[in-house]
Write an enzyme that holds these catalytic residues in place. Structure first.
Site, mmCIF file in Angstrom:
data_model
loop_
_atom_site.group_PDB
_atom_site.id
_atom_site.type_symbol
_atom_site.label_atom_id
_atom_site.label_comp_id
_atom_site.label_asym_id
_atom_site.label_seq_id
_atom_site.Cartn_x
_atom_site.Cartn_y
_atom_site.Cartn_z
ATOM 1 N N ARG A 49 -30.739 -6.401 -39.586
ATOM 2 C CA ARG A 49 -29.389 -5.845 -38.766
ATOM 3 C C ARG A 49 -29.809 -4.758 -38.038
ATOM 4 O O ARG A 49 -30.439 -3.803 -38.239
ATOM 5 C CB ARG A 49 -28.329 -5.311 -39.810
ATOM 6 C CG ARG A 49 -26.877 -4.838 -39.150
ATOM 7 C CD ARG A 49 -25.799 -4.612 -40.162
ATOM 8 N NE ARG A 49 -25.916 -5.533 -41.215
ATOM 9 C CZ ARG A 49 -25.281 -5.232 -42.494
ATOM 10 N NH1 ARG A 49 -24.491 -4.109 -42.559
ATOM 11 N NH2 ARG A 49 -25.164 -6.149 -43.405
ATOM 12 N N SER A 79 0.803 -1.109 -0.049
ATOM 13 C CA SER A 79 -0.089 0.283 -0.226
ATOM 14 C C SER A 79 0.903 1.135 -0.169
ATOM 15 O O SER A 79 1.817 1.171 0.417
ATOM 16 C CB SER A 79 -0.943 0.083 1.196
ATOM 17 O OG SER A 79 -0.712 1.203 1.800
#
Lengths: 381, 381, 381, 381
Positions: free
Chosen positions: B308, B269
């Site tokens: 489509r 960290s």
């Protein structure tokens, strides 16, 4: 290299892509580190010279993404690079009192603030186009359609006014949120403990430096700011999508009331060069769907464990980038479609006659408050 | 340039990124054009020499994404580039009888097929790690936990066996779908009209060339293949996420029963270098959430207009890429976490004593069928 | 009382509503308790007479939902009621060795298995209608439409064949999942510890009693069975939604190629009685969206903590009920729309002439493999 | 009958269920018809006596849901019933100039306005509980936890302050939206044509009658008001969920820092009566997930066709009801958990010692701005 390199440019303009690109995030993280140092220097927490050195540093961040794997976020290697660039004794004041999430969350808000500029500009342009259409077609009669069946007559101006109001409403929310995007600074667990009694003063100065709002308290685990932004972007994209859907429907061969501009292969097809697809509206619809997917990730991320979530937080970074980018892209795509829109008013009138209703026979007498509504909408532009 | 360049590497390994990258899509589209030509040559629709020329062509595709804006998809400029590369009379046989969607859908299935190789390999590796843990900890007592409260004892082996079964089940579905990914070839509207009576034969040969399944009929507007794949990826990512969540929970400071490997800054960290975060599991959880967002886009895209869709189709490309990439990434991240997992069996035993139940006092007598269940799960590995 | 009483009947037929109603869940939970007792009696764990008493009991379950608040699930008060109904010494063998989740998960699978019967029947009916249309309109010319622009000609039969293939594909997956729905029996934490060495035998007998599949091991924390079902329902609803969208588009006033049956106010409007809305398709689209929302909840619930999730599990019950009910409702609504569908073949031909292409002038010569594709699709019916 | 009858009461209190129940929607629709008549009477469009008759009518609406199938919405049969109840010449003035969507959308906003009262009251109660905890535990030391690993110390008061700020922020948005919920009145296609030049005046009076905001123009096809409400509810539910998640985590056996109140079977289990599950928090988490699913449906519904959507609109009714009900339910469940929360401050201190860091040894010196942040948060309560 990434999956987005091919497809994103179809949907998102360069300015918006750049605003959420990796480089923009890195720039924002470095700005956050500089603002932190400046705020801490102003409050006497670190030497002023150090703050200047940090602001002036140009670290070589290299392949930050790969380096970020070990810690799970890019701040750890970024701070390493920044410390190296600053060098000497000053290095230990880099990132002083902050945690990774302070930097990444503040950077996220900075990226959002900056990206919202072109995003809002695209929304402004959509609103402008809608306003133009509303004004130009105040008296252009056309069929109103409910459940995709012709109902009573409306005007194209009224339809455009409705588009305008929808987008303007969503824009207002984004504008308000943009002014409220909060800085993040809490240190390891939200207490600003390393800053002793100067924590709140540093937080206030830090937010001022960044041009972000000062939060009541750190929000490492309270993700409202990100989730609300994601939701507002989804609403804005949805308002754009509604317009795009109407354009696609009006452009149908059998309806033929509008057509997007053609030329230079625009709207063409690989199999049928004669086609004239409403490609701006089509791209806008696709982009809006992408925003919705990303917003879902951001809403889900609100369930954050304790003082920093173990995964939910990490899922925000690309989701927020996408939500911003594709909202801007949806607006940009739609605007392109609207700006050259050819409106076939004769066809609108002819289609109206299909309805065979009394109103269709004498439509102008049946428009009621349409013009008044247009005026009201124009005041929202 | 894109928003993903910084963050994607944190969650997705190079091999998986590459498999869905823009270059992979371009490669797949060119492979599709070559397979189409080969199939047509085999059926006597186009000259064999042309098919060879197409297969050998190395078109300069340049900035395909930007060029794709005009048509709304990258096939139009790709075919232009390919025709130029092939040159001469042969150029008119490029893309013969096909439509953009034939190429892009077949390429999507090809990309999916190829990307599923490393994705499935990562899932295999997760299954292997779970199997190892199940075998090694067959008799390692620990607390079972329901609603995050200690219940009766289980073994860590049984827990790992449950992980295994979940991931293996999802993997089985992905494996089955991988074999069923269909080629797409229908021409402008799904009739293969340009191929006259040789359409079905060309379709069969085309699918064979690509190593994809032959569909009963074109599926331009029936998006089951994409949606089912998206859903299966979300389920696989969810199975991985469950394991990652358990790891995160077991690694809590107050539980301390497992820890991911540390070293080289792994799990570190920026504020607290001593921390040891379960970073693999954390990244896996984030990646799985990204898959879920993408899968939602794919499910929504099933509502496709006519032959489509005007936008839904276009939203699939990045969503499918993300779903594949981040499923692979979730598995990869988790596997990294599991492969070096340190299991503190003493702590498991000690925690069990917290429960104060009869079972906790004599846990081994209360394990019932746990070992049998482990054996069954191992047979799924 | 609940929010669904007004709206659900619009979208879901009675048979499907009943199959997932509270009463159906209670019935299923009691069936599970009876099956558990029967299986345990068969394996000598509890006396046979007790199993008979449990099977014969008719407990007064009253307001189970309210009573369920204290424990967070309805099994606790249900078991109390069942014990009271059974009475005497036998009462302590009720629910023997089981945990709440065993009963609720097994009941969920039982509810799903039972509800899938009418749901699949509705999907069958949709497939039948599509097959009928495909056969009847094998040679009915109409415009193919991509991006909602007319492309080359197709036949309505081919379009219906595509619908058929989409729904049949999703149906196949649901049928397969229905046969694989697993029983759940693990006891407090998945070890079946209370059953000593007879756990696996009881599990096998229990699954047989219920007509459910026997799982490799308990899946309290591995939610694949529920998530996969949710995903498959979303795909089925999406396949239905695609058809409904096409119907709505074909029924547009300006297209006019199909119309749903009218009469008895069907498709009417409160403002315009002359309208003829495609109300079946409209309701189907709405129902499909509801399924998608529910499926998202189920996919998210895969991230389950340890041996029983603290919230994710609890979110499944209504989501699964909705996903089942509204998938059935989507199919039912669409079927209603398709069964009386009026097809205006002259209008289809006339619209085709709008296209002005060569193909439009001589369409029949341009149908390629359409008829062959129809035959293939019909084999999936 | 519906699927919700068993499960909804577990998650949603009666007052909130009632506020979105079928009867509440019917009541709201009748109120809308009465307000419409009153507004029209005030503007001289219809006779005042008619408006009184409409307001006084008590129509027998019967099985409105089933009757609503034919038209696809419940307004058509409701208007029929209302006309019958009013009778005579007056009947033709019922619903005068309005369309179904005017009534249903206005009713939706009315239902939302009314339901937000108990929902906001539950959120108020959550805020109150958080404020109480923040005040009581201002100096209660505990471990801060990031990625579920202990980080530096915080206070439980600071944690509760963060909860408070998150919930209060979401509440503020809901409060603001509640004041902005717009009436809907546009007639058949949004022009209010039937009202001639009195349309805008009637709209203004109508909104006043209902206590709703007056919109700039009808929003039949611009669904911002519904989508924004859905998003705000998801954010509020998410803020609640975050608290619930923390409670579940703090209540873990191995952490043991908080416990929900027990007694009367609360938090019990069917297999392990001694367990003490955090059942309020668990139910809250489940409810919040349900809200998220519903909000997704509402966001998707923004893409509405023309002047009234063919399906998207219809999907809003149950989704909005669920979003309202389960947000209220999430808050109610959490409040129940918080109100009896037992806080084990000794355990908090003991767990802190596990961290072995410098800060853990002398935690009070490391709290920085925690107390100041608590004060700030309390001002949001």
């Amino acid at each position: 290299l990434t999956s987005r390199s091919l497809f994103t440019p179809i949907f998102v303009p360069e300015a918006v892509q750049d605003a959420v690109a990796g480089a923009a995030w890195v720039r924002a993280m470095l700005d956050v580190e500089a603002a932190l140092a400046a705020a801490e220097a102003a409050e006497g927490v670190i030497p002023a010279a150090v703050a200047e050195a940090i602001a002036a540093a140009r670290p070589d961040v290299g392949e930050l993404g790969v380096a970020a794997r070990a810690a799970g976020n890019p701040v750890v290697p970024l701070v390493d690079a920044l410390r190296e660039a600053v060098g000497g004794d000053a290095a230990r004041f880099v990132h002083y009192g902050a945690t990774s999430q302070d930097v990444l969350d503040s950077a996220a808000m900075l990226v959002a603030r900056r990206a919202l500029e072109p995003v809002l500009a695209e929304l402004d342009a959509v609103v402008e186009e809608c306003a133009r259409l509303a004004r130009e077609h105040r008296d252009t009669l056309m069929a109103g359609r409910t459940l995709l069946q012709q109902a009573v007559p409306v005007t194209f101006g009224l339809k455009a006014a409705g588009w305008l109001a929808g987008v303007a409403g969503a824009r207002a929310r984004l504008r308000a949120l943009r002014e409220a995007l909060p800085a993040q600074l809490g240190g390891a667990a939200g207490t600003l403990a390393s800053l002793g009694d100067r924590g709140p003063a540093v937080l206030a100065a830090f937010a001022r430096e960044l041009g972000l709002a000062e939060p009541a308290l750190p929000w490492h685990g309270a993700r409202g700011p990100v989730a609300e932004l994601g939701a507002a972007l989804a609403v804005a994209a949805g308002a754009v999508e509604k317009v795009a859907l109407d354009v696609v429907l009006l452009a149908q061969t059998e309806v033929g009331e509008v057509a997007e501009a053609s030329g230079d292969g625009r709207g063409g097809s690989s199999a049928m060069p004669h086609k004239r697809n409403p490609v701006g509206a089509v791209r806008a619809r696709a982009a809006a769907r992408t925003v919705r997917g990303a917003a879902g990730v951001l809403l889900e991320a609100m369930a954050a464990e304790h003082e920093r979530a173990a995964g939910a937080w990490h899922s925000e970074w690309t989701a927020l980038s996408d939500a911003l980018a594709y909202t801007g892209g949806a607006a940009w795509s739609l605007r392109e479609g609207l700006s050259g829109l050819e409106v076939d008013t004769a066809r609108m009138r002819a289609n109206l006659d299909l309805g065979e209703s009394d109103e269709a026979r004498e439509p102008a007498a049946h428009l009621g408050a349409a013009s008044e509504f247009i005026d009201r909408a124009l005041r929202l532009a």
